[in-house]
Each structure stands twice: as structure tokens, then as C-alpha cells.
Write a protein that holds these residues in place. Structure first.
Motif, short mmCIF file in Angstrom:
data_model
loop_
_atom_site.label_atom_id
_atom_site.label_comp_id
_atom_site.label_asym_id
_atom_site.label_seq_id
_atom_site.Cartn_x
_atom_site.Cartn_y
_atom_site.Cartn_z
N PHE A 38 0.82 -1.21 0.00
CA PHE A 38 0.00 0.00 0.00
C PHE A 38 0.86 1.26 0.00
CE2 PHE A 38 -3.31 -2.89 1.69
CZ PHE A 38 -4.32 -2.57 0.79
N PHE A 39 0.46 2.20 -0.83
CA PHE A 39 1.11 3.51 -0.89
C PHE A 39 0.07 4.58 -0.62
CE2 PHE A 39 3.96 0.86 -3.32
CZ PHE A 39 5.22 1.36 -3.05
N LEU A 40 0.51 5.65 0.02
CA LEU A 40 -0.39 6.76 0.33
C LEU A 40 -0.45 7.71 -0.87
CD1 LEU A 40 -2.07 8.18 2.58
CD2 LEU A 40 -0.01 9.51 3.09
N PHE A 41 -1.52 7.62 -1.64
CA PHE A 41 -1.67 8.48 -2.81
C PHE A 41 -2.49 9.73 -2.54
CE2 PHE A 41 -0.07 4.81 -5.04
CZ PHE A 41 0.62 5.36 -6.11
N GLY A 42 -3.34 9.69 -1.52
CA GLY A 42 -4.22 10.84 -1.30
C GLY A 42 -4.46 11.12 0.16
N VAL A 43 -4.81 12.40 0.42
CA VAL A 43 -5.24 12.84 1.75
C VAL A 43 -6.68 13.32 1.58
CG1 VAL A 43 -4.89 14.59 3.54
CG2 VAL A 43 -2.91 13.55 2.42
N VAL A 44 -7.60 12.79 2.38
CA VAL A 44 -9.01 13.18 2.26
C VAL A 44 -9.11 14.70 2.41
CG1 VAL A 44 -11.34 12.97 3.19
CG2 VAL A 44 -9.80 10.97 3.22
N SER A 45 -9.69 15.37 1.40
CA SER A 45 -9.72 16.83 1.42
C SER A 45 -11.13 17.41 1.37
CB SER A 45 -8.87 17.35 0.25
OG SER A 45 -8.86 18.75 0.20
N TRP A 46 -11.87 17.14 0.32
CA TRP A 46 -13.20 17.76 0.22
C TRP A 46 -14.11 17.00 -0.72
CZ3 TRP A 46 -14.98 20.09 -4.41
CH2 TRP A 46 -13.99 20.30 -5.40
N ARG B 36 -20.39 13.56 -7.78
CA ARG B 36 -19.69 14.33 -6.75
C ARG B 36 -18.66 13.44 -6.06
NH1 ARG B 36 -21.36 17.52 -9.47
NH2 ARG B 36 -22.72 19.30 -9.09
N PRO B 37 -17.53 13.15 -6.77
CA PRO B 37 -16.51 12.26 -6.21
C PRO B 37 -15.87 12.87 -4.96
CG PRO B 37 -16.05 12.81 -8.52
CD PRO B 37 -17.19 13.66 -8.10
N GLY B 38 -15.19 12.04 -4.21
CA GLY B 38 -14.34 12.54 -3.13
C GLY B 38 -13.09 13.15 -3.76
N VAL B 39 -12.63 14.25 -3.20
CA VAL B 39 -11.43 14.91 -3.72
C VAL B 39 -10.32 14.81 -2.68
CG1 VAL B 39 -10.49 16.98 -4.79
CG2 VAL B 39 -12.94 16.49 -4.99
N TYR B 40 -9.15 14.41 -3.17
CA TYR B 40 -8.01 14.10 -2.31
C TYR B 40 -6.81 14.93 -2.73
CZ TYR B 40 -10.89 10.03 -1.27
OH TYR B 40 -11.94 9.22 -0.89
N THR B 41 -5.97 15.31 -1.76
CA THR B 41 -4.71 15.98 -2.08
C THR B 41 -3.78 14.96 -2.74
OG1 THR B 41 -5.06 17.24 -0.06
CG2 THR B 41 -2.88 17.42 -1.10
N ARG B 42 -3.19 15.36 -3.86
CA ARG B 42 -2.34 14.45 -4.65
C ARG B 42 -0.94 14.38 -4.02
NH1 ARG B 42 -2.66 12.60 -10.11
NH2 ARG B 42 -4.51 13.88 -10.47
N VAL B 43 -0.71 13.36 -3.20
CA VAL B 43 0.50 13.28 -2.38
C VAL B 43 1.77 13.28 -3.24
CG1 VAL B 43 1.75 11.79 -0.73
CG2 VAL B 43 -0.70 12.20 -0.44
#
Ligand code: 4AZ
Length: 256
Positions: free
Chosen positions: A213-221, A230-237
């Protein structure tokens, strides 16, 4: 998490729960986060609105936690926060979530921060060039709301299965249009049934590449939770490897 399943921290051992200590000393759950090395937790900048951003001493981080309102001394490790680094480019004054990323430096106890166990283990950061193809399966975990209309968080850690969405799809007018910057990744479940929700912010979007597992996203908005188009939007790590290396002084983070 909407529409997912109950999970355990042993399945997401990098999961961090970030608490804020109120004036009455009550611990209030604030956000999720991801352990990226023994003393560092990656989370979202919007978890620290103006005023609380410099008050590291008002926050604590618990690792190895499967239930929000009960503590398990056998698995949990709790740390004070030494310092909060909010991305310099984060500016939410106009509801713009660009650069929604922050780092928490944990305060060591007797010279040590997180100790690895079945319930506590850092996640790998993907290499900067690693891209995910549209449709790539990932999972998001957290203690956030199980439905958008509720006012309370989930008592237990939950996880949802979501797939990466093509950027051009997420930027379509019937999706989010020009609100999506290059620093964001959209992910959703194919039938819109599973998603992150309020309270999951700061938490991990992980994707398995070559059985790890790799951390690709941070839950954002997101606009609501588990709503059509209305997808979940994540910070692009992967856009922040350099920033993370600068702040943490860790050059190659390959634990996990
Ligand atoms: C929030 O309010 C939030 N559906 C986080 C994630 C999502 C929606 C809202 C994604 O923190």
C-alpha cells in the motif's frame, strides 16, 4: 465513511486519529491522518483553521485506534504534537482547497515516537512520478460520518473502496469543473455508494501497487458524500514529495 465496512486499525496501521483539547480539557476528535515515519503524521491543512494553526500543544495524535470513544491500551500509542507545518500555498479564504496538506511532528516520549506493532506501522509514500490509471482501485479509511445528514462521527474505523477518476472527467462541468487543480485526485465508487465524508478529512487514500500500500491521497473535500457526479477529492501526495522531504528531513521514505 459512507457505504463502506467496519475495519480495524490492523488493516490500516498507519491510521492516525487527531484530537484537539478544548478549554475544559475534553478531547475532541478533529481529523484523520497517516503515519509516514515514527515521528511524522501527514494530514490535511484545513484541519487547522486560523487561530489553532500555531497551537501545536492543543493537539494530540493517537495511533493504533479502532474505536473513537473507547481506548485500547494494548494497541494505542498517544503523542503530543511538537509542531504543525501547514503548506505555505494553502489558502482556504475563498473555499479553495488547493495544497490541502499539513505535517504534524510528534513529540517523542523517552526519545521515541511510534513503535511498530500489528496496529501501528508507517505507510509508504509513492515515488513522485508514480501515476495511477483511471479506474485504479484504492481504499479510504476513517472515523467520519456514515451519512452526510448525520451530525456524529462513526464509533468504529471504517473503510471504503473507491476508484481513481480521470482528471478530465472530474473537471467536466457536470462534475467539479475548474475547482479541480493539478494538486487534487478524484476518486469514487462506480455506483456512487461509497465515499469519504465529513470527519474523514486528513485521512489516508491508499492504493496497492505491487502488493504494497502507498499513500496516494489525503481526504480533502467533496460536495456532500456519496452523491452522483460528486466524487471525493483528495490531495495528490505525489506532488508533495519535495515539500515532505524538506519539512521532515527524511529523504527517501520507504517504510511500510
Ligand atoms: C468534509 O466536509 C468532507 N465526500 C470531506 C470529504 C468529503 C466530503 C466532505 C468527500 O470534510
Amino acid at each position: 465513511i459512507v457505504g463502506g465496512t467496519v475495519s480495524s486499525v490492523e488493516s490500516h496501521p498507519w491510521m492516525a486519529a487527531i484530537f484537539w483539547r478544548s478549554k475544559s480539557e475534553k478531547k475532541v476528535f478533529r481529523c484523520g491522518g497517516s503515519l509516514i515515519s515514527a515521528c511524522w503524521v501527514l494530514t490535511a491543512a484545513h484541519c487547522f483553521p486560523d487561530g489553532s494553526r500555531s497551537r501545536a500543544r492543543h493537539f494530540s495524535v493517537t495511533l493504533g485506534k479502532s474505536a473513537l470513544n473507547e481506548s485500547n491500551p494494548d494497541t494505542e500509542q498517544t503523542f503530543k504534537v511538537d509542531k504543525i507545518f501547514i503548506h505555505e500555498g494553502f489558502d482556504n479564504s475563498d473555499g479553495n482547497y488547493n495544497n490541502d496538506i499539513a505535517l504534524l511532528k510528534l513529540k517523542p516520549k523517552r526519545g521515541r515516537c511510534a513503535e511498530e506493532s500489528a496496529a501501528v506501522k508507517p505507510v509508504c509514500l509513492p515515488p513522485p512520478a508514480q501515476t495511477l490509471h483511471p479506474g485504479f482501485p484504492c481504499q479510504v479509511s476513517g472515523f467520519g460520518k456514515e451519512r452526510h445528514e448525520l451530525w456524529y462521527n462513526s464509533q468504529y474505523l471504517r473503510e471504503a473502496q473507491v476508484n481513481v477518476l480521470a482528471d478530465d472527467v472530474c473537471r467536466r462541468e457536470d462534475y467539479y469543473g475548474n475547482m479541480i487543480t493539478d494538486n487534487m485526485i478524484c476518486a469514487a465508487s462506480p455506483n456512487w455508494s461509497q465515499d469519504a465524508c465529513k470527519g474523514d478529512s486528513g485521512g489516508p487514500l491508499v492504493c496497492a501497487v505491487t502488493e504494497r500500500f502507498f499513500l496516494f491521497g489525503v481526504v480533502s473535500w467533496g460536495d456532500g458524500c456519496a452523491e452522483e457526479f460528486r466524487p471525493g477529492v483528495y490531495t495528490r501526495v505525489t506532488n508533495y514529495n519535495k515539500w515532505i522531504a524538506e519539512k521532515t528531513g527524511l529523504s527517501a521514505i520507504t517504510a511500510g
